[in-house]
Design a protein around this motif. Structure first.
Motif, PDB file in Angstrom:
ATOM      1  N   GLU A 272     -55.632  24.729  27.461  1.00 43.66           N
ATOM      2  CA  GLU A 272     -54.244  24.050  27.146  1.00 43.66           C
ATOM      3  C   GLU A 272     -53.727  23.885  25.720  1.00 43.66           C
ATOM      4  OE1 GLU A 272     -51.925  23.714  29.351  1.00 43.66           O
ATOM      5  OE2 GLU A 272     -53.332  23.379  31.378  1.00 43.66           O
ATOM      6  N   ASP A 273     -54.978  23.845  24.671  1.00 43.85           N
ATOM      7  CA  ASP A 273     -54.548  23.842  23.477  1.00 43.85           C
ATOM      8  C   ASP A 273     -54.043  24.860  22.838  1.00 43.85           C
ATOM      9  OD1 ASP A 273     -55.219  21.180  23.569  1.00 43.85           O
ATOM     10  OD2 ASP A 273     -57.096  21.237  22.757  1.00 43.85           O
ATOM     11  N   VAL A 274     -54.897  26.134  23.277  1.00 44.45           N
ATOM     12  CA  VAL A 274     -54.340  27.475  22.972  1.00 44.45           C
ATOM     13  C   VAL A 274     -52.920  27.764  23.408  1.00 44.45           C
ATOM     14  CG1 VAL A 274     -54.882  29.818  22.731  1.00 44.45           C
ATOM     15  CG2 VAL A 274     -56.804  28.074  22.375  1.00 44.45           C
ATOM     16  N   TYR A 275     -52.893  27.573  24.573  1.00 44.19           N
ATOM     17  CA  TYR A 275     -51.624  27.880  25.074  1.00 44.19           C
ATOM     18  C   TYR A 275     -50.290  27.108  24.536  1.00 44.19           C
ATOM     19  CZ  TYR A 275     -47.568  27.455  28.516  1.00 44.19           C
ATOM     20  OH  TYR A 275     -46.531  27.705  28.977  1.00 44.19           O
ATOM     21  N   ALA A 276     -50.482  25.712  24.354  1.00 43.26           N
ATOM     22  CA  ALA A 276     -49.624  25.134  23.599  1.00 43.26           C
ATOM     23  C   ALA A 276     -49.309  25.338  22.383  1.00 43.26           C
ATOM     24  CB  ALA A 276     -49.962  23.254  23.605  1.00 43.26           C
ATOM     25  N   SER A 277     -50.461  26.014  21.537  1.00 39.06           N
ATOM     26  CA  SER A 277     -50.193  26.340  20.254  1.00 39.06           C
ATOM     27  C   SER A 277     -49.463  27.493  20.187  1.00 39.06           C
ATOM     28  CB  SER A 277     -51.542  26.500  19.583  1.00 39.06           C
ATOM     29  OG  SER A 277     -51.410  26.890  18.236  1.00 39.06           O
ATOM     30  N   GLU A 278     -49.829  28.448  21.141  1.00 35.55           N
ATOM     31  CA  GLU A 278     -49.287  30.084  21.154  1.00 35.55           C
ATOM     32  C   GLU A 278     -47.613  29.864  21.650  1.00 35.55           C
ATOM     33  OE1 GLU A 278     -51.355  33.263  22.464  1.00 35.55           O
ATOM     34  OE2 GLU A 278     -49.548  34.600  22.132  1.00 35.55           O
TER      35      GLU A 278
END
Ligand code: GLN
Length: 344
Positions: free
Chosen positions: A175-181
């Motif tokens: 979820e962190d990578v998704y939110a960041s991208e």
């Protein structure tokens, strides 16, 4: 010091393609040797255009091999999870090929190399096909737009279930990578809009980009990638679970496009050195597929200018050579006793 691999041992088994992976002992020895040899290389930079990726340690280094008989081998940081990024592209392409048929996908996406970086806008403008191939961002977003499903969520569920079957376990999103991208995704959204203007996108542009971003944020280990690669090497059957994921015909087409464009503008260099279809991603993963034998996967975050893992490329070359996987390597035929070669 390097792991102990004498010249004698290097000669011990053929280093050309012979129809199977070497013995388990030898695969393990060569993985350990590759890890020892390249773990001290410090060239390259961890990707930071997606802020969450910049947090990855440059020291992480894992290698794995999965054979078509279901054997798996791993060394180094093989338990570390990372977002799959562009290594997802061939698997989503495979799902779409299976659903629509390879000729339809060729018409709607294209199967030629761009010779340009993975996120190139110029490639869209220069080529009549616009998308060019499913392995650069433009073609990949268009491919995701073709995934079966009436809504964005149905498409996402189809992608997640399909990639999980390739890996042989239930995968999940970081979820962190998704939110960041997702918060820094203007370029991919622009690419999708541009493709829409050319009639080369097949779903709502923002939704297609969002599903694509989620697919790139799926968490994997290097062993997952090796098993996913081995499924493409095994005519579409996952060799660990025995489950058919896609057809053998689909695998053949996916590997052809990987051979053409898997390493973006470095695809020629890659083929010249490694002689196998492969795919890289900006989080530092690379898969290499030896048809009929298995998959090799590497994970190391520091990348070269084209966005390909530096240690990953070195280890992939070493393993392709010494596991005898290079598709272009041959040795003179050994003729049966009494048979003389035909005159020139
Ligand atoms: N999610 C990344 C992007 O779209 C994937 C690119 C890559 O791995 N090369 O920019």
């Amino acid at each position: 010091m390097h792991a102990d691999l004498s010249d004698d041992e290097k000669d011990h088994e053929p280093v050309i393609s012979t129809g199977d992976l070497p013995s388990g002992e030898r695969v393990r020895l060569l993985l350990t040797e590759a890890h020892e040899r390249y773990r001290t290389v410090t060239d390259g930079h961890v990707a930071d255009y997606i802020p969450a990726l910049a947090a990855a340690s440059p020291d992480l280094f894992g290698l794995a091999v999965a054979g078509v008989r279901g054997r798996t081998f791993a060394v180094g940081d093989s338990d570390a999870t990372f977002s799959i990024q562009s290594v997802s592209k061939p698997f989503v392409f495979a799902l779409v090929c299976d659903a629509l048929g390879h000729d339809e996908v060729r018409k709607r996406i294209g199967v030629n190399a761009t010779g340009l970086p993975f996120n190139s806008i110029m490639a869209i403008e220069l080529n009549d096909d616009r998308t060019m191939n499913p392995l650069v961002n433009a073609g990949a977003i268009a491919t995701t737009s073709l995934i079966p499903g009436a809504t964005a969520d149905e498409k996402w569920q189809h992608v997640l279930a399909g990639l999980s079957r390739f890996a042989g376990r239930q995968l999940s999103i970081d979820e962190d990578v998704y939110a960041s991208e997702a918060a820094n995704n203007m370029r991919n959204q622009g690419v999708a809009r541009l493709l829409e203007s050319y009639g080369r996108l097949y779903f709502d542009p923002l939704d297609a980009t969002d599903v694509y971003t989620k697919q790139c944020s799926i968490d994997v280990t290097v062993t997952d990638l090796a098993v996913m690669g081995a499924t493409l090497a095994d005519g579409g059957v996952n060799p660990v679970t025995g489950v058919r994921v896609v057809s053998a015909d689909t695998c053949k087409r996916v590997l052809a496009v990987l051979a053409t464009a898997g390493l973006y503008e470095q695809s020629g260099e890659w083929m010249y050195d490694i002689g196998l279809p492969g795919k890289s991603g900006v989080s530092g993963g690379i898969i290499t597929i030896a048809p009929g034998k298995g998959g090799v996967a590497t994970y190391s975050p520091p990348l070269d200018e084209a966005g390909n893992s530096v240690r990953g490329q070195l280890a992939s070359k070493f393993l392709s050579d010494l596991l005898g996987l290079n598709l272009f390597a041959s040795a003179p035929a050994i003729l049966p006793a009494g048979v003389t070669p035909l005159p020139a």
